[in-house]
Design an enzyme around this catalytic site. Structure first.
Site, mmCIF file in Angstrom:
data_model
loop_
_atom_site.group_PDB
_atom_site.id
_atom_site.type_symbol
_atom_site.label_atom_id
_atom_site.label_comp_id
_atom_site.label_asym_id
_atom_site.label_seq_id
_atom_site.Cartn_x
_atom_site.Cartn_y
_atom_site.Cartn_z
ATOM 1 N N CYS A 19 0.850 -1.194 0.000
ATOM 2 C CA CYS A 19 0.000 0.000 0.000
ATOM 3 C C CYS A 19 0.887 1.246 0.000
ATOM 4 O O CYS A 19 0.628 2.223 -0.694
ATOM 5 C CB CYS A 19 -0.891 0.037 1.235
ATOM 6 N N CYS A 67 -8.704 -2.290 -3.756
ATOM 7 C CA CYS A 67 -7.299 -1.934 -3.908
ATOM 8 C C CYS A 67 -6.435 -3.193 -3.907
ATOM 9 O O CYS A 67 -5.535 -3.346 -4.727
ATOM 10 C CB CYS A 67 -6.895 -1.002 -2.764
#
Lengths: 257, 157, 107
Positions: free
Chosen positions: A173, A218
């Site tokens: 991330c 995501c």
């Protein structure tokens, strides 16, 4: 500095010193990188489609439900008072499960246990609507501070997973949201990834969705393993993101591309 | 679909597009002529034959469109909007969507202004055309070119 | 999902003033071009028509096609003529029909 001093320093170091996330004050909501047209859509309550969910949540708030035939309002009264600030504190440490609990999970527990209502799916309309309504009561307030020491191990675990490279693209991330915010991925500006407006109305979804849904999307984009909705690792990640965004202003319902 | 009846008007609406498309090479130019022809057919099916004059109509779409699922659109027509001189209808068309017709607005002198905003879907970078019908039976058109960026992370819905 | 609307009409206006009206309605505006996970076509399901009446007269209307975004939003204008009721009506596929109204005070 001796080894012992170094260790002592590490033990008392606040979490902030360990993170390479944008420093408080430097953090920018995705709102700020949106076009003026999208910002206008979020700012105008009649143009913001997320307000339709807030409105629905408001109706649910005062509708009697479940075996107890009780409404949220019967116990909690006026949400504008009783729920103000609640979203700013979530995910919060839940002593019963000895784990963090997200706002929608907290509401769901109340629905099932206090109202005797049938359990709802994490991304169901009613759960999103009620969560959007409750979170909206905190619009304009600062997120955080998330300084409960019992929450810390989970924030740490969330931070570790945020920095963990994973999936077929071998990305973390942090690779995008800490190191390259403001740059473009395909046509889109990479946001810093702050959970300040959830549940959000996302144009890509054409509906309102949760932070869980966004995180799962995501992770799918990273070709990583996608946890089930409401999985503890998602709540830990949410706890880290909330802590990372502490002090930022709650926008619910935010609009995002 | 016959191009014959509306050919001159087709060119009037699409003239600038053909020029612009040349930049993309002959294949792109031909493809865009094809999609503009569909747009033209939809315009004719909606407002009928007869001249459509470019002007008076403004199609406003933000320069940057972050997602084609909800694109803010404002159409505006210069008109006194009086009882004997007003806009009766505004029709909006897409060049590349699966169907060219997007939305039609019906108004009259009681609108006060011929200005309407809504949000539309655009599947790709393309031209959006608006055609207005006025109370004297005339038609006016305006258009804009829109760049639609695509989302990077599409989730498995 | 219940149908929800957000409507903005000024509570008061001067006679002859051009006032802005904004309306938002919850509806997925399913285009008919999408497919579900098993590859089956999702049938079209959209709002087809919107009408705004002021004291009984239609002052604005719109015909929607699938290219109108989900949860349709409209902003348009009308001349404040008289105190009364402004009604909004959305009609669409599968028997969709929804009505809303607002009062305006004209001085």
């Amino acid at each position: 500095m001796s080894w012992r001093h170094g260790l002592a320093a590490a033990l008392v170091l606040p979490i902030a010193a360990l993170a390479d996330a944008p420093a408080p004050g430097d953090r920018r909501s995705g709102y700020e990188t949106m076009s003026p047209a999208l910002r206008a859509m979020q700012d105008d309550d009649v143009a913001n489609p997320g307000m339709l969910w807030v409105l629905d949540g408001e109706a649910l708030w005062s509708t009697r439900a479940g075996a107890a035939d009780r409404a949220c309002a019967d116990c909690h009264g006026d949400a504008a008072e009783s729920m103000r600030g609640v979203a700013a504190r979530h995910p919060t440490f839940d002593p019963r499960s000895a784990a963090p609990i997200a706002l929608d999970q907290r509401i769901e527990r109340c629905r099932v246990e206090q109202q005797g209502a049938a359990p709802s799916a994490p991304e169901s309309h009613d759960r999103l609507a009620l969560t959007a309504f409750v979170a909206h009561q905190s619009r304009g307030l600062a997120l955080g501070p998330f300084d409960d020491p019992r929450l810390r191990p989970f924030v740490d675990a969330g931070r570790a997973s945020f920095h963990q490279r994973q999936g077929q693209l071998d990305l973390s991330c942090a690779d995008c949201h800490d190191r390259h915010p403001g740059r473009r991925l395909a046509g889109n500006v990479i946001p810093e990834g702050h959970p300040t407006g959830y549940p959000i109305y996302r144009l890509e979804w054409q509906t309102v969705g949760s932070l869980d849904r966004r995180l799962r999307g995501c992770l799918a984009g990273m070709r990583a393993t996608v946890p089930a909705p409401g999985a503890p690792e998602l709540t830990e990640l949410a706890a880290y993101l909330a802590w990372r965004a502490r002090g930022m202003t709650i926008e619910t319902p935010a609009v995002r591309p | 679909m016959s191009m014959r009846p509306g050919r001159r008007h087709f060119l009037r609406i699409t003239g600038a597009i053909a020029t612009a498309a040349m930049v993309g090479g002959p294949v792109e130019a031909q493809r865009r002529r094809g999609t503009m022809r569909e747009l033209e057919a939809a315009v004719r099916a909606t407002v009928g034959e007869g001249p459509i004059v470019e002007g008076r109509v403004t199609v406003e779409i933000p320069a940057l469109v972050e997602n084609g699922n909800a694109v803010p659109l404002t159409v505006r027509v210069e008109s006194p909007m009086s009882a004997d001189d007003h806009v009766r209808a505004i029709h909006v068309f897409s060049e590349k969507n699966p169907r060219p017709s997007i939305v039609s607005f019906h108004l009259g002198p009681r609108a006060g202004r011929a200005e309407i905003s809504t949000r539309i879907r655009l599947v790709d970078t393309q031209t959006v055309v608006a055609v207005a019908e006025t109370s004297d039976g005339r038609r006016w058109s305006g258009r804009t070119d829109v760049v639609v960026t695509l989302a990077a992370c599409l989730e498995d819905a | 999902m219940r149908t929800r609307t957000l409507v903005k009409v000024p509570a008061t206006a001067r006679r002859g003033e051009v006032v802005e009206i904004k309306v938002l309605v919850s509806h997925p505006m399913e285009t008919g071009f999408r497919r579900d996970r098993t590859g089956g076509a999702i049938p079209v399901d959209i709002i087809r028509r919107f009408e705004c009446r002021y004291d009984g007269d239609t002052v604005f209307a719109a015909d929607f096609h699938p290219a109108v975004a989900a949860n349709p939003f409209l902003a348009f204008t009308t001349v404040a003529t008289t105190s009364g009721t402004i009604t909004f009506e959305w009609v669409g596929d599968n028997g969709f029909a929804h009505r809303e109204s607002a009062e305006i005070q004209v001085e």
